[in-house]
Design a protein around this motif. Structure first.
Motif, PDB file in Angstrom:
ATOM      1  N   ALA A 102     -32.519 -16.098  16.242  1.00  0.00           N
ATOM      2  CA  ALA A 102     -33.145 -16.809  17.363  1.00  0.00           C
ATOM      3  C   ALA A 102     -34.617 -16.491  17.490  1.00  0.00           C
ATOM      4  O   ALA A 102     -35.397 -17.334  17.934  1.00  0.00           O
ATOM      5  N   ARG A 103     -35.041 -15.293  17.103  1.00  0.00           N
ATOM      6  CA  ARG A 103     -36.429 -14.909  17.312  1.00  0.00           C
ATOM      7  C   ARG A 103     -37.384 -15.750  16.490  1.00  0.00           C
ATOM      8  O   ARG A 103     -38.458 -16.082  16.972  1.00  0.00           O
ATOM      9  N   ALA A 152     -36.220 -17.484  12.908  1.00  0.00           N
ATOM     10  CA  ALA A 152     -35.673 -18.281  11.812  1.00  0.00           C
ATOM     11  C   ALA A 152     -35.075 -19.597  12.277  1.00  0.00           C
ATOM     12  O   ALA A 152     -35.254 -20.626  11.636  1.00  0.00           O
ATOM     13  N   GLY A 153     -34.347 -19.574  13.365  1.00  0.00           N
ATOM     14  CA  GLY A 153     -33.796 -20.811  13.908  1.00  0.00           C
ATOM     15  C   GLY A 153     -32.500 -21.278  13.291  1.00  0.00           C
ATOM     16  O   GLY A 153     -32.078 -22.397  13.553  1.00  0.00           O
ATOM     17  N   PHE A 154     -31.840 -20.455  12.496  1.00  0.00           N
ATOM     18  CA  PHE A 154     -30.520 -20.828  11.997  1.00  0.00           C
ATOM     19  C   PHE A 154     -29.527 -20.743  13.155  1.00  0.00           C
ATOM     20  O   PHE A 154     -29.586 -19.834  13.964  1.00  0.00           O
ATOM     21  N   ALA A 155     -28.601 -21.675  13.202  1.00  0.00           N
ATOM     22  CA  ALA A 155     -27.568 -21.655  14.245  1.00  0.00           C
ATOM     23  C   ALA A 155     -26.241 -21.318  13.594  1.00  0.00           C
ATOM     24  O   ALA A 155     -25.736 -22.073  12.776  1.00  0.00           O
ATOM     25  N   SER A 156     -25.674 -20.180  13.940  1.00  0.00           N
ATOM     26  CA  SER A 156     -24.398 -19.781  13.354  1.00  0.00           C
ATOM     27  C   SER A 156     -23.238 -19.954  14.316  1.00  0.00           C
ATOM     28  O   SER A 156     -22.096 -19.957  13.900  1.00  0.00           O
ATOM     29  N   LEU A 157     -23.543 -20.086  15.591  1.00  0.00           N
ATOM     30  CA  LEU A 157     -22.468 -20.187  16.573  1.00  0.00           C
ATOM     31  C   LEU A 157     -21.882 -21.593  16.595  1.00  0.00           C
ATOM     32  O   LEU A 157     -22.618 -22.574  16.614  1.00  0.00           O
ATOM     33  N   PRO A 158     -20.555 -21.691  16.617  1.00  0.00           N
ATOM     34  CA  PRO A 158     -19.940 -23.013  16.738  1.00  0.00           C
ATOM     35  C   PRO A 158     -20.146 -23.550  18.151  1.00  0.00           C
ATOM     36  O   PRO A 158     -20.143 -22.787  19.113  1.00  0.00           O
ATOM     37  N   GLY A 159     -20.329 -24.825  18.275  1.00  0.00           N
ATOM     38  CA  GLY A 159     -20.518 -25.417  19.588  1.00  0.00           C
ATOM     39  C   GLY A 159     -21.791 -24.939  20.256  1.00  0.00           C
ATOM     40  O   GLY A 159     -21.794 -24.599  21.432  1.00  0.00           O
ATOM     41  N   ILE A 194     -40.853 -14.725  22.112  1.00  0.00           N
ATOM     42  CA  ILE A 194     -41.407 -13.452  21.651  1.00  0.00           C
ATOM     43  C   ILE A 194     -41.627 -13.487  20.137  1.00  0.00           C
ATOM     44  O   ILE A 194     -42.693 -13.135  19.652  1.00  0.00           O
ATOM     45  N   GLY A 195     -40.633 -13.887  19.383  1.00  0.00           N
ATOM     46  CA  GLY A 195     -40.791 -14.053  17.942  1.00  0.00           C
ATOM     47  C   GLY A 195     -40.759 -12.775  17.142  1.00  0.00           C
ATOM     48  O   GLY A 195     -40.086 -11.813  17.490  1.00  0.00           O
TER      49      GLY A 195
END
Length: 191
Positions: free
Chosen positions: A125-126, A128-135, A153-154
């Motif tokens: 989340a900081r 990269a922006g990959f989404a691993s959570l379902p839904g 914050i990054g």
């Protein structure tokens, strides 16, 4: 499942994208991967550690490589490492609390998958922006707020990530603490 002849390309591409905190993936749109990236613990751990390494910054690497001299770690390196660790742990605990204990998107997962997915989402989340959570769109409001703060914050200064950087966040945080203690200058440690 990715065809065997394309697996090395996928592995190299995603390793580079993870280290560079880019957030691009080749899995989006494939029916086998509805969330985009694979959500198995091994893939998430590898990609997560690459995201962390890419988000530390070149000055931290240089200091860690050359810290064998008598000077030790610089204040910049110490602050960057501590703030990165704190943000990962706070994000991890916050996502676990909001999405598991309050019947969120982690509630139906086995324990190992739940822990690794929450950790990876905190790391990713900081910057990269990959989404691993379902839904992902069905997350609790508190999780969305937490992820938004982590995104703002990054990563570390002079890293491959974005955001206001952990250095700027640390200076703002220590400025508030110093002001609250009545100091006229920002104090970090004994400096």
């Amino acid at each position: 499942i990715v065809p065997a002849e394309q697996a090395p390309l996928y592995a190299i591409f995603h390793a580079i994208m993870s280290f560079c905190n880019a957030g691009f993936d080749l899995f989006a749109g494939l029916p086998q991967y509805p969330n985009g990236i694979p959500s198995d613990p091994i893939s998430l751990l590898i990609m997560g550690f690459l995201i962390i390494l890419g988000g530390l910054g070149i000055p931290v690497y240089m200091n860690l490589i050359y810290s064998r001299n008598k000077r030790g770690l610089t204040l910049h390196t110490k602050v960057t490492l501590v703030i990165a660790l704190v943000l990962i742990l706070v994000g991890w605990a916050g996502l676990l609390a909001a999405e598991y204990w309050h019947n969120g998107v982690l509630a139906g997962m086995p324990p190992v998958d739940r822990i690794v997915n929450a950790w990876f989402q905190s790391v990713s989340a900081r910057t990269a922006g990959f989404a691993s959570l379902p839904g992902f769109s069905q997350m609790q409001f508190s999780s969305i707020l937490l992820i938004t703060i982590l995104m703002m914050i990054g990563a570390g200064p002079a890293s491959t990530g974005g955001g206001i950087t952990t250095g700027t966040f640390a200076v703002l945080l220590f400025a508030v603490f110093s002001y609250a203690r009545g100091y006229d200058h920002i104090r970090i440690g004994k400096r």
